[in-house]
Enzyme design. Structure first.
Site, PDB file in Angstrom:
ATOM      1  N   HIS A 308       0.854  -1.192   0.000  1.00  0.00           N
ATOM      2  CA  HIS A 308       0.000   0.000   0.000  1.00  0.00           C
ATOM      3  C   HIS A 308       0.884   1.234   0.000  1.00  0.00           C
ATOM      4  O   HIS A 308       1.948   1.238   0.617  1.00  0.00           O
ATOM      5  CB  HIS A 308      -0.913   0.019   1.238  1.00  0.00           C
ATOM      6  N   ASP A 365      -7.925  -5.380   0.123  1.00  0.00           N
ATOM      7  CA  ASP A 365      -8.452  -6.104  -1.038  1.00  0.00           C
ATOM      8  C   ASP A 365      -8.110  -7.585  -1.022  1.00  0.00           C
ATOM      9  O   ASP A 365      -8.767  -8.373  -1.697  1.00  0.00           O
ATOM     10  CB  ASP A 365      -7.949  -5.452  -2.335  1.00  0.00           C
TER      11      ASP A 365
HETATM   12  N1  CMC Z   1       4.062  -7.342  -4.999  1.00  0.00           N
HETATM   13  C1  CMC Z   1       5.399  -7.357  -5.140  1.00  0.00           C
HETATM   14  N2  CMC Z   1       6.202  -6.294  -4.936  1.00  0.00           N
HETATM   15  C2  CMC Z   1       5.607  -5.161  -4.584  1.00  0.00           C
HETATM   16  C3  CMC Z   1       4.211  -5.051  -4.418  1.00  0.00           C
HETATM   17  C4  CMC Z   1       3.434  -6.209  -4.624  1.00  0.00           C
HETATM   18  N3  CMC Z   1       2.108  -6.178  -4.477  1.00  0.00           N
HETATM   19  N4  CMC Z   1       3.893  -3.796  -4.065  1.00  0.00           N
HETATM   20  C5  CMC Z   1       5.037  -3.120  -4.003  1.00  0.00           C
HETATM   21  N5  CMC Z   1       6.091  -3.950  -4.314  1.00  0.00           N
HETATM   22  C6  CMC Z   1       7.509  -3.625  -4.290  1.00  0.00           C
HETATM   23  C7  CMC Z   1       7.913  -2.764  -5.476  1.00  0.00           C
HETATM   24  O1  CMC Z   1       8.359  -3.562  -6.555  1.00  0.00           O
HETATM   25  C8  CMC Z   1       9.035  -1.945  -4.883  1.00  0.00           C
HETATM   26  O2  CMC Z   1      10.179  -2.759  -4.781  1.00  0.00           O
HETATM   27  P1  CMC Z   1      11.643  -2.156  -5.059  1.00  0.00           P
HETATM   28  O3  CMC Z   1      11.810  -1.019  -4.088  1.00  0.00           O
HETATM   29  O4  CMC Z   1      12.583  -3.278  -4.822  1.00  0.00           O
HETATM   30  O5  CMC Z   1      11.625  -1.682  -6.471  1.00  0.00           O
HETATM   31  C9  CMC Z   1       8.592  -1.689  -3.439  1.00  0.00           C
HETATM   32  O6  CMC Z   1       7.728  -2.809  -3.120  1.00  0.00           O
HETATM   33  C10 CMC Z   1       7.822  -0.381  -3.265  1.00  0.00           C
HETATM   34  O7  CMC Z   1       6.706  -0.409  -4.152  1.00  0.00           O
HETATM   35  P2  CMC Z   1       6.099   0.849  -4.896  1.00  0.00           P
HETATM   36  O8  CMC Z   1       5.524   0.381  -6.197  1.00  0.00           O
HETATM   37  O9  CMC Z   1       7.082   1.965  -4.916  1.00  0.00           O
HETATM   38  O10 CMC Z   1       4.922   1.251  -3.911  1.00  0.00           O
HETATM   39  P3  CMC Z   1       3.716   2.209  -4.245  1.00  0.00           P
HETATM   40  O11 CMC Z   1       3.399   2.894  -2.971  1.00  0.00           O
HETATM   41  O12 CMC Z   1       4.018   3.089  -5.414  1.00  0.00           O
HETATM   42  O13 CMC Z   1       2.546   1.218  -4.689  1.00  0.00           O
HETATM   43  C11 CMC Z   1       0.661  -0.212  -4.604  1.00  0.00           C
HETATM   44  C12 CMC Z   1       1.502   0.834  -3.855  1.00  0.00           C
HETATM   45  C13 CMC Z   1      -0.589  -0.495  -3.802  1.00  0.00           C
HETATM   46  C14 CMC Z   1       0.253   0.369  -5.988  1.00  0.00           C
HETATM   47  C15 CMC Z   1       1.496  -1.483  -4.798  1.00  0.00           C
HETATM   48  O14 CMC Z   1       1.893  -1.994  -3.532  1.00  0.00           O
HETATM   49  C16 CMC Z   1       0.725  -2.549  -5.598  1.00  0.00           C
HETATM   50  O15 CMC Z   1       0.699  -2.493  -6.828  1.00  0.00           O
HETATM   51  N6  CMC Z   1       0.105  -3.546  -4.867  1.00  0.00           N
HETATM   52  C17 CMC Z   1      -0.691  -4.566  -5.539  1.00  0.00           C
HETATM   53  C18 CMC Z   1      -2.030  -3.979  -5.940  1.00  0.00           C
HETATM   54  C19 CMC Z   1      -2.968  -3.833  -4.761  1.00  0.00           C
HETATM   55  O16 CMC Z   1      -3.149  -4.755  -3.980  1.00  0.00           O
HETATM   56  N7  CMC Z   1      -3.608  -2.667  -4.692  1.00  0.00           N
HETATM   57  C20 CMC Z   1      -4.650  -2.390  -3.700  1.00  0.00           C
HETATM   58  C21 CMC Z   1      -4.269  -1.326  -2.718  1.00  0.00           C
HETATM   59  S1  CMC Z   1      -5.431  -1.311  -1.333  1.00  0.00           S
HETATM   60  C22 CMC Z   1      -6.907  -0.761  -2.034  1.00  0.00           C
HETATM   61  C23 CMC Z   1      -6.889   0.671  -2.261  1.00  0.00           C
HETATM   62  O17 CMC Z   1      -6.869   1.436  -1.266  1.00  0.00           O
HETATM   63  O18 CMC Z   1      -6.916   1.079  -3.437  1.00  0.00           O
END
Ligand code: CMC
Length: 430
Positions: A308, A365
Site C-alpha cells: 500500500h 483487497d
Molecule cells: N508485490 C510485489 N512487490 C511489490 C508489491 C506487490 N504487491 N507492491 C510493491 N512492491 C515492491 C515494489 O516492486 C518496490 O520494490 P523495489 O523497491 O525493490 O523496487 C517496493 O515494493 C515499493 O513499491 P512501490 O511500487 O514503490 O509502492 P507504491 O506505494 O508506489 O505502490 C501499490 C503501492 C498499492 C500500488 C502497490 O503496492 C501494488 O501495486 N500492490 C498490488 C495492488 C494492490 O493490492 N492494490 C490495492 C491497494 S489497497 C486498495 C486501495 O486502497 O486502493
C-alpha cells in the site's frame, strides 16, 4: 487554510534570495509547507505520484500509515466496522459525526425513498454487449445519471448538493445489481425497502422474480455491510482525487463520480480485489506457490492484495476483515481450495524477507476478495462493490469541496520534449 497556523516558516533560498514558506499544522499527521512562494522564485515543485503533496485541506478522513491508523471523522475504523451500520458511517462522512436516533431515522428514510432508478435508465443497459464487464457498465450508467439530473441542478444550492449525495448512495446498490443482472441475462429486481441497505443489495443481486420466498442470509448481509464500511473512504486516494479534480471544474456530480469509478477500476487501486482472485486462478494449487513467489521477486508479477502506498506496517481495514474472513468461512462452512491457497500465500509472504524488507502486508483487497468469493459474489462484481461503498466517501469529498471556496485543479509539469521553433514545410521535411 486551517486556523491553527504554526509560528514557524521554512526558508527557500534560490540564487541567494530567501523566500518564506509558511508551515501549517493539522490536527494530526505531518505539518504542511505552503509552497506557493516557489512560483515567486520562478520554480515549480516536482512530485511524481504525489508522494508528499497535499492538494487539499480536509476534515473527513485521517490515515497514519506508520501506525496503521484510519479514522473517519475522528472515529477509529475498527470501532465503526464492528459497531455501526454502513449508512450511519455514510451519514458521519457527509455530516461530520454519527447520527443520533432521530437523524438516523430521517437519513435512512431519505435513502430508502431514492433507491429506484428512472425506468428510462434501463435503455442504457441495453446498449451494452451482454458480456460487458460490470465496471464498464457502471462507468457508463452512473455518468448517464447526469443526463437525468442536470438541467434543474444548481451546484451553488446546498439542498441540491445534499439530495445528490442521497440519490447517489441510494441508487448505487440498485445500479450495481442491475449491472450484474444484465451480464447474466436475468431480469432486473426492483429495490425492496423492507430490507436494509446490504440486504437489499443481496436481494437485487441474487433473487429472481420466480423466487417469491427469497431469503437473505444474514451472515452474508452483515459481512457485506462491514466491507462497505471498510471501503467507504480513504482520504485523497487516486479515485477520490479524481472526483475532486473533476468536481473542481464545476462538472455535474454524477459525471464526477463516474470519473471516480473509472479511476478505481485499475488493478493498483480498487481493481486489486478482482486481480487477487485472478492471481489465485493463475497459481492454481498450493504446490505452485514457491514458483509464483519467485516470479514476484523477479518483478515479473506483483502479489496482488499486498502493499500500500500509505500503510507500511499493516492495513487496519485488512485486520478487521481478516477476522471477518475467518468468521464468515467458519459460519458458512466453506472449504474452498482457492481460499486455502490464499491463506498459504499470505503465510509465506508474511515470513519472506522480500516482503518484510519492503513492508508489504496484505491490504484490504486481499481479504475482501476472499470474503466476496466465499459468499458467492462473482469476481467481476468485486470492484463494483468497492465503488458502491466508496460512493459515500467520494460524495463527502465533493460536498466538502463545494462547501468552501476552491480553485480548479491544474497541476504543472516538467517539460522534457523537443524545442522546435522553426516550422518546416512538408516537402522539406526529411
Ligand atoms: N508485490 C510485489 N512487490 C511489490 C508489491 C506487490 N504487491 N507492491 C510493491 N512492491 C515492491 C515494489 O516492486 C518496490 O520494490 P523495489 O523497491 O525493490 O523496487 C517496493 O515494493 C515499493 O513499491 P512501490 O511500487 O514503490 O509502492 P507504491 O506505494 O508506489 O505502490 C501499490 C503501492 C498499492 C500500488 C502497490 O503496492 C501494488 O501495486 N500492490 C498490488 C495492488 C494492490 O493490492 N492494490 C490495492 C491497494 S489497497 C486498495 C486501495 O486502497 O486502493
Amino acid at each position: 487554510m486551517a486556523e491553527n497556523v504554526a509560528e514557524n516558516n521554512a526558508t527557500l533560498t534560490v540564487d541567494g534570495k530567501d523566500y518564506q514558506l509558511p508551515i501549517t499544522e493539522g490536527t494530526l499527521g505531518p505539518s504542511v509547507i505552503d509552497v506557493a512562494a516557489f512560483q515567486k522564485a520562478g520554480y515549480w515543485t516536482y512530485d511524481p505520484g504525489f508522494m508528499v503533496t497535499a492538494p487539499v485541506e480536509s476534515k473527513i478522513t485521517f490515515i497514519d500509515g506508520g501506525k496503521g491508523e484510519l479514522l473517519y471523522r475522528g472515529y477509529p475504523i475498527d470501532q465503526l466496522a464492528n459497531n455501526a451500520e454502513y449508512l450511519e458511517v455514510a451519514y458521519a462522512l457527509i455530516h461530520g459525526e454519527l447520527p443520533n436516533a432521530e437523524q438516523k431515522t430521517e437519513f435512512y428514510k431519505k435513502i430508502h425513498s431514492h433507491t429506484a432508478v428512472h425506468d428510462q435508465l434501463r435503455k442504457f443497459f441495453e446498449g451494452f454487449r451482454r458480456d460487458a464487464h460490470p465496471m464498464a457498465i457502471m462507468v457508463g450508467v452512473v455518468g448517464a445519471l447526469s443526463a437525468f439530473y442536470h438541467e434543474s441542478f444548481d451546484v451553488s444550492d446546498e439542498r441540491h448538493r445534499e439530495i445528490t449525495a442521497i440519490r447517489l448512495i441510494a441508487k448505487m446498490p440498485t445500479l450495481a445489481a442491475m449491472s450484474y443482472k444484465y451480464s447474466q441475462g436475468e431480469p432486473f429486481m426492483y429495490p425492496r425497502n423492507d430490507f436494509n441497505y446490504a440486504e437489499n443489495f443481496v436481494y437485487m443481486m441474487f433473487a429472481t422474480p420466480a423466487d417469491v420466498n427469497f431469503q437473505v442470509n444474514p451472515i452474508i448481509a452483515k459481512a457485506l455491510d462491514k466491507i462497505f464500511t471498510l471501503h467507504a473512504d480513504h482520504e485523497q486516494n487516486a479515485s477520490t482525487s479524481t472526483v475532486r479534480l473533476a468536481g473542481s471544474t464545476g462538472a455535474n456530480p454524477y459525471a464526477c463520480i463516474a470519473a471516480g469509478i473509472a479511476a478505481l477500476w485499475g488493478p493498483s487501486h480498487g481493481g486489486a480485489n478482482e486481480a487477487v482472485l485472478e492471481m489465485l486462478d493463475e497459481i492454481g494449487t498450493v504446490e505452485n506457490v514457491p514458483a509464483f513467489m519467485e516470479k514476484v521477486k523477479n518483478r515479473e508479477v506483483k502479489l496482488m492484495g499486498f502493499g500500500h502506498r500509505v500503510y507500511k506496517n499493516f492495513d487496519p481495514r485488512a485486520q478487521v476483515l481478516k477476522e471477518t474472513c475467518d468468521e464468515v468461512l467458519q459460519a458458512l462452512g466453506i472449504n474452498d481450495p482457492k481460499l486455502e491457497l490464499a491463506m498459504e500465500l499470505e503465510k509465506i509472504a508474511l515470513e519472506d524477507p522480500f516482503f518484510i524488507e519492503r513492508n508489504l502486508y496484505p491490504n484490504v483487497d486481499f481479504y475482501s476478495g476472499i470474503i466476496l468469493k466465499a459468499i458467492g459474489i462473482p469476481t467481476s462484481m468485486f470492484t463494483v462493490i468497492f465503488s458502491l461503498a466508496r460512493t459515500s466517501g467520494w460524495i463527502s469529498h465533493w460536498l466538502e469541496m463545494h462547501s468552501e471556496s476552491f480553485k480548479i485543479g491544474r497541476p504543472r509539469q516538467l517539460y522534457t520534449g523537443e524545442t522546435r521553433r522553426d516550422f518546416v514545410k512538408v516537402e522539406e521535411r526529411k
